[in-house]
Design a protein around this motif. Structure first.
Motif, short mmCIF file in Angstrom:
data_model
loop_
_atom_site.label_atom_id
_atom_site.label_comp_id
_atom_site.label_asym_id
_atom_site.label_seq_id
_atom_site.Cartn_x
_atom_site.Cartn_y
_atom_site.Cartn_z
N LEU A 1 0.82 -1.21 0.00
CA LEU A 1 0.00 0.00 0.00
C LEU A 1 0.85 1.26 0.00
O LEU A 1 0.44 2.29 -0.54
N GLY A 2 2.04 1.18 0.59
CA GLY A 2 2.87 2.38 0.73
C GLY A 2 3.72 2.71 -0.48
O GLY A 2 4.41 3.73 -0.48
N GLY A 3 3.70 1.88 -1.52
CA GLY A 3 4.47 2.18 -2.72
C GLY A 3 5.89 1.69 -2.68
O GLY A 3 6.74 2.20 -3.41
N LEU B 1 -6.39 3.67 0.95
CA LEU B 1 -5.78 2.79 1.93
C LEU B 1 -4.29 3.09 2.11
O LEU B 1 -3.73 2.83 3.19
N SER B 2 -3.65 3.62 1.07
CA SER B 2 -2.22 3.90 1.17
C SER B 2 -1.91 4.96 2.22
O SER B 2 -0.79 5.02 2.75
N LYS B 3 -2.92 5.76 2.56
CA LYS B 3 -2.69 6.84 3.52
C LYS B 3 -2.51 6.34 4.95
O LYS B 3 -2.11 7.10 5.83
N THR C 1 -4.41 3.61 -10.13
CA THR C 1 -5.63 4.34 -10.50
C THR C 1 -6.80 4.04 -9.57
O THR C 1 -7.79 4.77 -9.57
N SER C 2 -6.72 3.00 -8.78
CA SER C 2 -7.81 2.63 -7.88
C SER C 2 -7.90 3.63 -6.73
O SER C 2 -6.95 3.82 -5.97
N LYS C 3 -9.06 4.25 -6.59
CA LYS C 3 -9.25 5.21 -5.51
C LYS C 3 -9.24 4.53 -4.14
O LYS C 3 -8.81 5.13 -3.15
N ILE C 4 -9.70 3.31 -4.11
CA ILE C 4 -9.70 2.56 -2.84
C ILE C 4 -8.27 2.29 -2.39
O ILE C 4 -7.93 2.49 -1.21
#
Length: 368
Positions: free
Chosen positions: A296-298, A314-316, A307-310
């Protein structure tokens, strides 16, 4: 407090194998994911030029960073193409060049344009020198070299359609991502000592002694922090000084901005330690948690291509996202201090929340 910290490092010195192996794994996987993916097109060269002419041409060819040129004898160079070891061989001559290409080599026109440019510059320079009087050739040669090194004007290129585009460096992306991911396990191994000491009732003996409880906590947390921070600093230093990865002038800054991330992971580990009652559960929770945080963190791929908003939402919740933002900010993105305040603030906020909840839960369990 210092005695507890000293004891921790004495115990670490007896069994440093896991720490060393983890550091080696970080370096190897980072190299394979980043450095190993940066490949150059191998090209065989053979020449009828004299040594001086060949060195001039080779100097210009080395500026083509996407190709790896190797000089062979003519028969060996052609054999390299026939055997499929290279896709193209170049014959360098006084008046031009000749390409010997494999049937599936599609970049011949592009390579030809590069060679045309190089040859036209070299031939023009030689023509000017040869047409000059003998007594002025040395002076003219030095002037041409000076003009090439310091031209009257420079031509710059700018993509107007990508002014706000993604700045991407695969080497740094792999280095930062995998380092921030793996250091979670290192920090967790330090915090796990608290869980083991509580299980073995060593913690009770420490807290009932003359040592204040806050010093016992601070010593353990400092030990975990130093384990993680020193590992990150060691890995970054290896790739900066030994491997030669370009930090865009932000190497020393990267050693500073990684501090809030390490603090956040220490606090997260304390929070998980408060939930887990045994070292086995703690290790299981941290293992299960680390991978999705990295995804999630890249750490594995840039979030800019997601591109997925979900997924972006969640990455935040992943500390790795903000750690990557800080490290990329001081290196490839050259961000200002103002731009770095947001990820810094989020990491410090997470640190306070996780630490506060974790220690409170641990204390309540001790009272029970």
């Amino acid at each position: 407090m210092m005695n507890i910290l000293k004891t921790k490092f004495l115990l670490f010195r007896r069994k440093p194998a896991a720490y060393i192996i983890t550091t080696i794994i970080i370096c190897v996987f980072t190299y394979l994911m980043g450095q190993g993916q940066v490949t150059k097109e191998p090209i065989a060269l053979f020449s009828t030029l004299n040594n001086e002419q060949q060195s001039v041409i080779m100097k210009e060819l080395k500026k083509l960073s996407q190709y790896d040129f190797t000089v062979y004898e003519e028969d060996e160079a052609i054999k390299q193409v026939k055997d499929g070891k290279v896709d193209v061989a170049i014959s360098l001559k006084d008046d031009g060049y000749k390409l010997i290409v494999a049937p599936d080599f599609m970049n011949a026109p592009m390579l030809g344009n590069e060679l045309n440019t190089i040859y036209s510059q070299v031939l023009l320079k030689n023509a000017i020198i040869q047409s000059s009087p003998d007594e002025q050739k040395e002076q003219i040669t030095s002037k041409i070299v000076k003009i090439q090194d310091d031209p009257s004007f420079n031509i710059g290129y700018k993509n107007l359609g990508n002014e706000n585009g993604l700045k991407f460096d695969q080497k740094l992306r792999s280095l930062f991502g995998f380092t921030l991911f793996m250091v979670i396990y290192t920090i967790a191994s330090g915090v796990n000592h608290i869980v083991m000491e509580r299980r073995d009732r060593i913690w009770e003996r420490i807290t009932v002694s003359a040592i204040p409880k806050w010093k016992a906590y601070l010593a353990n947390l400092t030990y975990s922090f130093l384990l993680g921070y020193l590992q990150i600093a060691l890995v970054l230093s290896i790739f900066y000084f030994a491997v030669g990865v370009d930090f865009y002038g932000g190497y020393w800054k990267s050693l500073i901005v990684v501090i809030p991330y390490v603090l956040c992971i220490v606090s997260l580990s304390i929070f998980i330690a408060a939930i887990a009652n045994t070292p086995g559960k703690f290790n299981a929770f941290m293992t299960v948690l680390a991978v999705p945080l990295a995804m999630l963190g890249g750490a594995y791929w840039p979030l800019e291509i997601v591109t997925s908003k979900i997924m972006l939402a969640l990455s935040k919740i992943s500390p790795i996202k903000y750690g990557m933002d800080l490290l990329n900010g001081v290196t490839v993105n050259s961000s200002s201090i103002t731009d770095l305040l947001f990820p810094f603030s989020i990491l410090m906020f997470m640190t306070v929340i996780f630490m506060g909840i974790g220690i409170n839960v641990l204390e309540k369990k001790e009272q029970i």
